[in-house]
Design a protein around this motif. Structure first.
Motif, PDB file in Angstrom:
ATOM      1  N   GLY A   1      11.853  -9.223-100.497  1.00 25.61           N
ATOM      2  CA  GLY A   1      11.373  -9.669 -99.188  1.00 25.61           C
ATOM      3  C   GLY A   1      11.363  -8.551 -98.172  1.00 25.61           C
ATOM      4  O   GLY A   1      10.427  -8.400 -97.399  1.00 25.61           O
ATOM      5  N   PHE A   2      12.401  -7.719 -98.191  1.00 24.76           N
ATOM      6  CA  PHE A   2      12.497  -6.604 -97.251  1.00 24.76           C
ATOM      7  C   PHE A   2      11.351  -5.617 -97.462  1.00 24.76           C
ATOM      8  O   PHE A   2      10.701  -5.207 -96.521  1.00 24.76           O
ATOM      9  CB  PHE A   2      13.843  -5.895 -97.421  1.00 24.76           C
ATOM     10  CG  PHE A   2      13.999  -4.675 -96.568  1.00 24.76           C
ATOM     11  CD1 PHE A   2      14.254  -4.804 -95.207  1.00 24.76           C
ATOM     12  CD2 PHE A   2      13.881  -3.413 -97.110  1.00 24.76           C
ATOM     13  CE1 PHE A   2      14.395  -3.682 -94.403  1.00 24.76           C
ATOM     14  CE2 PHE A   2      14.026  -2.288 -96.322  1.00 24.76           C
ATOM     15  CZ  PHE A   2      14.289  -2.421 -94.968  1.00 24.76           C
ATOM     16  N   TYR A   3      11.094  -5.240 -98.701  1.00 18.09           N
ATOM     17  CA  TYR A   3      10.054  -4.259 -98.971  1.00 18.09           C
ATOM     18  C   TYR A   3       8.667  -4.818 -98.671  1.00 18.09           C
ATOM     19  O   TYR A   3       7.813  -4.118 -98.161  1.00 18.09           O
ATOM     20  CB  TYR A   3      10.144  -3.725-100.401  1.00 18.09           C
ATOM     21  CG  TYR A   3      11.341  -2.840-100.588  1.00 18.09           C
ATOM     22  CD1 TYR A   3      11.644  -1.840 -99.667  1.00 18.09           C
ATOM     23  CD2 TYR A   3      12.197  -3.006-101.654  1.00 18.09           C
ATOM     24  CE1 TYR A   3      12.748  -1.037 -99.815  1.00 18.09           C
ATOM     25  CE2 TYR A   3      13.312  -2.195-101.810  1.00 18.09           C
ATOM     26  CZ  TYR A   3      13.586  -1.208-100.893  1.00 18.09           C
ATOM     27  OH  TYR A   3      14.683  -0.411-101.043  1.00 18.09           O
ATOM     28  N   SER A   4       8.427  -6.087 -98.973  1.00 16.31           N
ATOM     29  CA  SER A   4       7.117  -6.638 -98.626  1.00 16.31           C
ATOM     30  C   SER A   4       6.966  -6.721 -97.118  1.00 16.31           C
ATOM     31  O   SER A   4       5.899  -6.478 -96.592  1.00 16.31           O
ATOM     32  CB  SER A   4       6.887  -8.020 -99.179  1.00 16.31           C
ATOM     33  OG  SER A   4       7.753  -8.410-100.118  1.00 16.31           O
ATOM     34  N   CYS A   5       8.049  -7.036 -96.449  1.00 23.26           N
ATOM     35  CA  CYS A   5       8.029  -7.117 -94.994  1.00 23.26           C
ATOM     36  C   CYS A   5       7.704  -5.756 -94.400  1.00 23.26           C
ATOM     37  O   CYS A   5       6.869  -5.644 -93.513  1.00 23.26           O
ATOM     38  CB  CYS A   5       9.391  -7.593 -94.490  1.00 23.26           C
ATOM     39  SG  CYS A   5       9.705  -7.234 -92.762  1.00 23.26           S
ATOM     40  N   CYS A   6       8.371  -4.720 -94.887  1.00 26.65           N
ATOM     41  CA  CYS A   6       8.156  -3.382 -94.328  1.00 26.65           C
ATOM     42  C   CYS A   6       6.739  -2.908 -94.592  1.00 26.65           C
ATOM     43  O   CYS A   6       6.112  -2.327 -93.722  1.00 26.65           O
ATOM     44  CB  CYS A   6       9.156  -2.394 -94.906  1.00 26.65           C
ATOM     45  SG  CYS A   6      10.823  -2.785 -94.363  1.00 26.65           S
TER      46      CYS A   6
ATOM     47  N   GLN B   1       4.657  -4.683 -92.269  1.00 25.54           N
ATOM     48  CA  GLN B   1       4.865  -4.207 -90.903  1.00 25.54           C
ATOM     49  C   GLN B   1       4.100  -2.908 -90.647  1.00 25.54           C
ATOM     50  O   GLN B   1       3.497  -2.739 -89.595  1.00 25.54           O
ATOM     51  CB  GLN B   1       6.365  -3.994 -90.621  1.00 25.54           C
ATOM     52  CG  GLN B   1       7.157  -5.264 -90.524  1.00 25.54           C
ATOM     53  CD  GLN B   1       6.739  -6.136 -89.350  1.00 25.54           C
ATOM     54  OE1 GLN B   1       6.059  -5.716 -88.421  1.00 25.54           O
ATOM     55  NE2 GLN B   1       7.136  -7.391 -89.397  1.00 25.54           N
ATOM     56  N   SER B   2       4.132  -1.988 -91.618  1.00 24.94           N
ATOM     57  CA  SER B   2       3.420  -0.718 -91.448  1.00 24.94           C
ATOM     58  C   SER B   2       1.922  -0.952 -91.342  1.00 24.94           C
ATOM     59  O   SER B   2       1.244  -0.336 -90.516  1.00 24.94           O
ATOM     60  CB  SER B   2       3.720   0.227 -92.619  1.00 24.94           C
ATOM     61  OG  SER B   2       5.080   0.581 -92.617  1.00 24.94           O
TER      62      SER B   2
ATOM     63  N   TYR C   1       6.703   8.547 -94.395  1.00 23.08           N
ATOM     64  CA  TYR C   1       7.192   9.571 -95.313  1.00 23.08           C
ATOM     65  C   TYR C   1       8.717   9.498 -95.433  1.00 23.08           C
ATOM     66  O   TYR C   1       9.269   9.515 -96.530  1.00 23.08           O
ATOM     67  CB  TYR C   1       6.757  10.958 -94.822  1.00 23.08           C
ATOM     68  CG  TYR C   1       7.262  12.094 -95.680  1.00 23.08           C
ATOM     69  CD1 TYR C   1       6.627  12.424 -96.873  1.00 23.08           C
ATOM     70  CD2 TYR C   1       8.370  12.840 -95.302  1.00 23.08           C
ATOM     71  CE1 TYR C   1       7.084  13.469 -97.666  1.00 23.08           C
ATOM     72  CE2 TYR C   1       8.838  13.882 -96.084  1.00 23.08           C
ATOM     73  CZ  TYR C   1       8.194  14.197 -97.265  1.00 23.08           C
ATOM     74  OH  TYR C   1       8.663  15.217 -98.042  1.00 23.08           O
ATOM     75  N   LYS C   2       9.394   9.387 -94.301  1.00 28.09           N
ATOM     76  CA  LYS C   2      10.866   9.292 -94.310  1.00 28.09           C
ATOM     77  C   LYS C   2      11.325   8.026 -95.030  1.00 28.09           C
ATOM     78  O   LYS C   2      12.289   8.049 -95.792  1.00 28.09           O
ATOM     79  CB  LYS C   2      11.419   9.333 -92.882  1.00 28.09           C
ATOM     80  CG  LYS C   2      11.328  10.703 -92.250  1.00 28.09           C
ATOM     81  CD  LYS C   2      11.787  10.684 -90.809  1.00 28.09           C
ATOM     82  CE  LYS C   2      11.569  12.037 -90.156  1.00 28.09           C
ATOM     83  NZ  LYS C   2      11.887  12.026 -88.734  1.00 28.09           N
ATOM     84  N   GLU C   3      10.656   6.913 -94.776  1.00 26.35           N
ATOM     85  CA  GLU C   3      11.016   5.657 -95.455  1.00 26.35           C
ATOM     86  C   GLU C   3      10.794   5.776 -96.957  1.00 26.35           C
ATOM     87  O   GLU C   3      11.591   5.275 -97.746  1.00 26.35           O
ATOM     88  CB  GLU C   3      10.191   4.495 -94.894  1.00 26.35           C
ATOM     89  CG  GLU C   3      10.643   4.040 -93.526  1.00 26.35           C
ATOM     90  CD  GLU C   3       9.822   2.865 -93.021  1.00 26.35           C
ATOM     91  OE1 GLU C   3       9.504   1.951 -93.812  1.00 26.35           O
ATOM     92  OE2 GLU C   3       9.504   2.864 -91.816  1.00 26.35           O
TER      93      GLU C   3
ATOM     94  N   ILE D   1       2.058   4.190 -98.079  1.00 28.82           N
ATOM     95  CA  ILE D   1       2.485   2.784 -97.974  1.00 28.82           C
ATOM     96  C   ILE D   1       2.271   2.085 -99.312  1.00 28.82           C
ATOM     97  O   ILE D   1       3.151   1.388 -99.818  1.00 28.82           O
ATOM     98  CB  ILE D   1       1.720   2.051 -96.855  1.00 28.82           C
ATOM     99  CG1 ILE D   1       2.198   2.537 -95.482  1.00 28.82           C
ATOM    100  CG2 ILE D   1       1.895   0.533 -96.968  1.00 28.82           C
ATOM    101  CD1 ILE D   1       1.347   2.052 -94.328  1.00 28.82           C
ATOM    102  N   LYS D   2       1.095   2.279 -99.887  1.00 32.26           N
ATOM    103  CA  LYS D   2       0.796   1.616-101.154  1.00 32.26           C
ATOM    104  C   LYS D   2       1.636   2.163-102.306  1.00 32.26           C
ATOM    105  O   LYS D   2       2.139   1.402-103.116  1.00 32.26           O
ATOM    106  CB  LYS D   2      -0.687   1.760-101.482  1.00 32.26           C
ATOM    107  CG  LYS D   2      -1.567   0.915-100.586  1.00 32.26           C
ATOM    108  CD  LYS D   2      -3.022   1.104-100.874  1.00 32.26           C
ATOM    109  CE  LYS D   2      -3.865   0.311 -99.893  1.00 32.26           C
ATOM    110  NZ  LYS D   2      -5.282   0.540-100.079  1.00 32.26           N
TER     111      LYS D   2
END
Length: 137
Positions: free
Chosen positions: A14-19, A22-23, A63-65, A132-133
């Protein structure tokens, strides 16, 4: 799998799909704000400059994420890939400026610069989308 591991798994999915979402929403919001600024018809070069700065900052964030999600070997590979991309970006920017000048016709210097800045922003935005992808940021 015990319940704690399962819940942790669901949290991260859920967190990764959210981020990621969000991006992408952030990019869409930037594009909308940029277009609204251009539609205003006032100081459009400044609109382009602001958009470019925002998309460039987003590239750094993404990039940092991405680096946070990968092991050291992958970080080294990503860094190498990013350095290569930066060299290609710089070459593209030189080429894009020359193209913008050729296409300028009767454009003022400020309009020419706006077109060039817009081309730069689009190039950087493509890299943001790629990261992102690839890394689900």
């Amino acid at each position: 799998m015990n319940i704690n591991k399962f819940l942790m798994f669901l949290f991260f999915v859920g967190f990764y799909s959210c981020c990621n979402s969000q991006s992408l929403k952030k990019i869409k919001s930037m594009e909308t704000n940029y277009q609204n600024c251009l539609d205003n018809g006032l100081n459009m070069k400044k609109c382009a400059e602001n958009y470019y700065l925002q998309i460039d900052l987003l590239l750094n964030e993404v990039y940092k994420e991405a680096r946070l999600k990968i092991n050291q070997k992958e970080k080294d590979r990503l860094k190498s890939e990013q350095l290569k991309w930066i060299k290609n970006r710089d070459l593209y920017f030189k080429k894009a400026y020359a193209e913008a000048k050729d296409e300028a016709g009767d454009l003022s210097k400020e309009d020419l610069e706006m077109v060039f800045i817009d081309k730069k922003a689009e190039y950087v935005k493509e890299r943001v989308h790629y990261l992102i992808k690839k890394f689900k940021v």
